[in-house]
Write a protein that holds these residues in place. Sequence first.
Motif, PDB file in Angstrom:
ATOM      1  N   LEU A  34     -20.832 -36.964  17.722  1.00 21.94           N
ATOM      2  CA  LEU A  34     -19.928 -36.929  16.567  1.00 21.94           C
ATOM      3  C   LEU A  34     -18.942 -38.109  16.552  1.00 21.94           C
ATOM      4  CD1 LEU A  34     -19.214 -33.124  16.074  1.00 21.94           C
ATOM      5  CD2 LEU A  34     -20.602 -34.644  14.683  1.00 21.94           C
ATOM      6  N   PRO A  35     -18.355 -38.538  17.672  1.00 24.38           N
ATOM      7  CA  PRO A  35     -17.509 -39.741  17.604  1.00 24.38           C
ATOM      8  C   PRO A  35     -18.289 -40.979  17.162  1.00 24.38           C
ATOM      9  CG  PRO A  35     -17.019 -38.561  19.620  1.00 24.38           C
ATOM     10  CD  PRO A  35     -18.203 -37.891  18.979  1.00 24.38           C
ATOM     11  N   ARG A  36     -19.526 -41.088  17.629  1.00 23.98           N
ATOM     12  CA  ARG A  36     -20.348 -42.217  17.184  1.00 23.98           C
ATOM     13  C   ARG A  36     -20.620 -42.141  15.691  1.00 23.98           C
ATOM     14  NH1 ARG A  36     -24.867 -42.492  21.965  1.00 23.98           N
ATOM     15  NH2 ARG A  36     -23.453 -43.158  23.619  1.00 23.98           N
ATOM     16  N   VAL A  37     -20.919 -40.940  15.218  1.00 26.02           N
ATOM     17  CA  VAL A  37     -21.174 -40.755  13.791  1.00 26.02           C
ATOM     18  C   VAL A  37     -19.911 -41.105  12.990  1.00 26.02           C
ATOM     19  CG1 VAL A  37     -21.662 -39.030  12.013  1.00 26.02           C
ATOM     20  CG2 VAL A  37     -23.037 -39.097  14.090  1.00 26.02           C
ATOM     21  N   GLU A  43     -17.100 -47.510   9.925  1.00 30.06           N
ATOM     22  CA  GLU A  43     -17.560 -48.885   9.738  1.00 30.06           C
ATOM     23  C   GLU A  43     -18.206 -49.062   8.369  1.00 30.06           C
ATOM     24  OE1 GLU A  43     -20.139 -49.681  13.015  1.00 30.06           O
ATOM     25  OE2 GLU A  43     -18.480 -49.916  14.443  1.00 30.06           O
ATOM     26  N   ARG A  44     -18.972 -48.064   7.955  1.00 32.28           N
ATOM     27  CA  ARG A  44     -19.611 -48.113   6.647  1.00 32.28           C
ATOM     28  C   ARG A  44     -18.554 -48.108   5.548  1.00 32.28           C
ATOM     29  NH1 ARG A  44     -24.071 -43.839   5.554  1.00 32.28           N
ATOM     30  NH2 ARG A  44     -25.213 -45.219   6.926  1.00 32.28           N
ATOM     31  N   HIS A  45     -17.542 -47.248   5.705  1.00 26.80           N
ATOM     32  CA  HIS A  45     -16.440 -47.190   4.743  1.00 26.80           C
ATOM     33  C   HIS A  45     -15.707 -48.535   4.712  1.00 26.80           C
ATOM     34  CE1 HIS A  45     -13.078 -45.711   2.422  1.00 26.80           C
ATOM     35  NE2 HIS A  45     -12.263 -46.213   3.333  1.00 26.80           N
ATOM     36  N   ASP A  46     -15.470 -49.097   5.910  1.00 25.75           N
ATOM     37  CA  ASP A  46     -14.788 -50.384   5.990  1.00 25.75           C
ATOM     38  C   ASP A  46     -15.639 -51.470   5.351  1.00 25.75           C
ATOM     39  OD1 ASP A  46     -12.658 -52.098   6.888  1.00 25.75           O
ATOM     40  OD2 ASP A  46     -14.071 -52.867   8.385  1.00 25.75           O
ATOM     41  N   ALA A  47     -16.952 -51.381   5.569  1.00 30.09           N
ATOM     42  CA  ALA A  47     -17.844 -52.393   5.019  1.00 30.09           C
ATOM     43  C   ALA A  47     -17.922 -52.321   3.501  1.00 30.09           C
ATOM     44  CB  ALA A  47     -19.238 -52.245   5.620  1.00 30.09           C
TER      45      ALA A  47
END
Length: 175
Positions: A34-37, A43-47
């Motif tokens: 879950l932390p990785r997810v 990261e996806r949101h930031d991207a």
Amino acid sequence: MDLELGPLKPEPAELLVGLAFFFLVFWALGRTVLPRVERVLAERHDATEGRLERAAATMAEADRTMEQYRRELASARHEASRIRQEAAEAGAAIVAAAREEGLRERDLLIGEADARLAVDRVFAEAALREDVGRLATELAGRVVGESVAGVASERRTAERFFDGLADDGRRADGR
């Protein structure tokens, strides 16, 4: 524990072991996966959306910089206009001073030229009187046939003639 589960009648020991494994797997997933997810989602949101936010922030900064540039440009134009106006005024003052100096020099030169002309006129008039008197005496001597230099010097005939001309000239000028 009498649970009516129908055909599925789990044994309580198996149920406890199953629940223990379930919580152990759930804990392992919560601890590692879950932390990785969440990191990948962040990261996806930031991207995606983060770039939009950074782009909006960059645009706002660009707008502020552009507005500052426009203010500085307007200030520079105002300063340039003021400098041009001062230069035009200074140029006009220099031209006026040069014109005034030129007029003074012209008046001085005209005055000097008038004075030189008056002096030259006096010298020329004196020389002409002398020459005319001598030539008149010579001519009179030729006409009469004998020298009349003694008579001319006694009577000063030429001087009276020129004095008469000067008086007529003054009357004609209205002086």
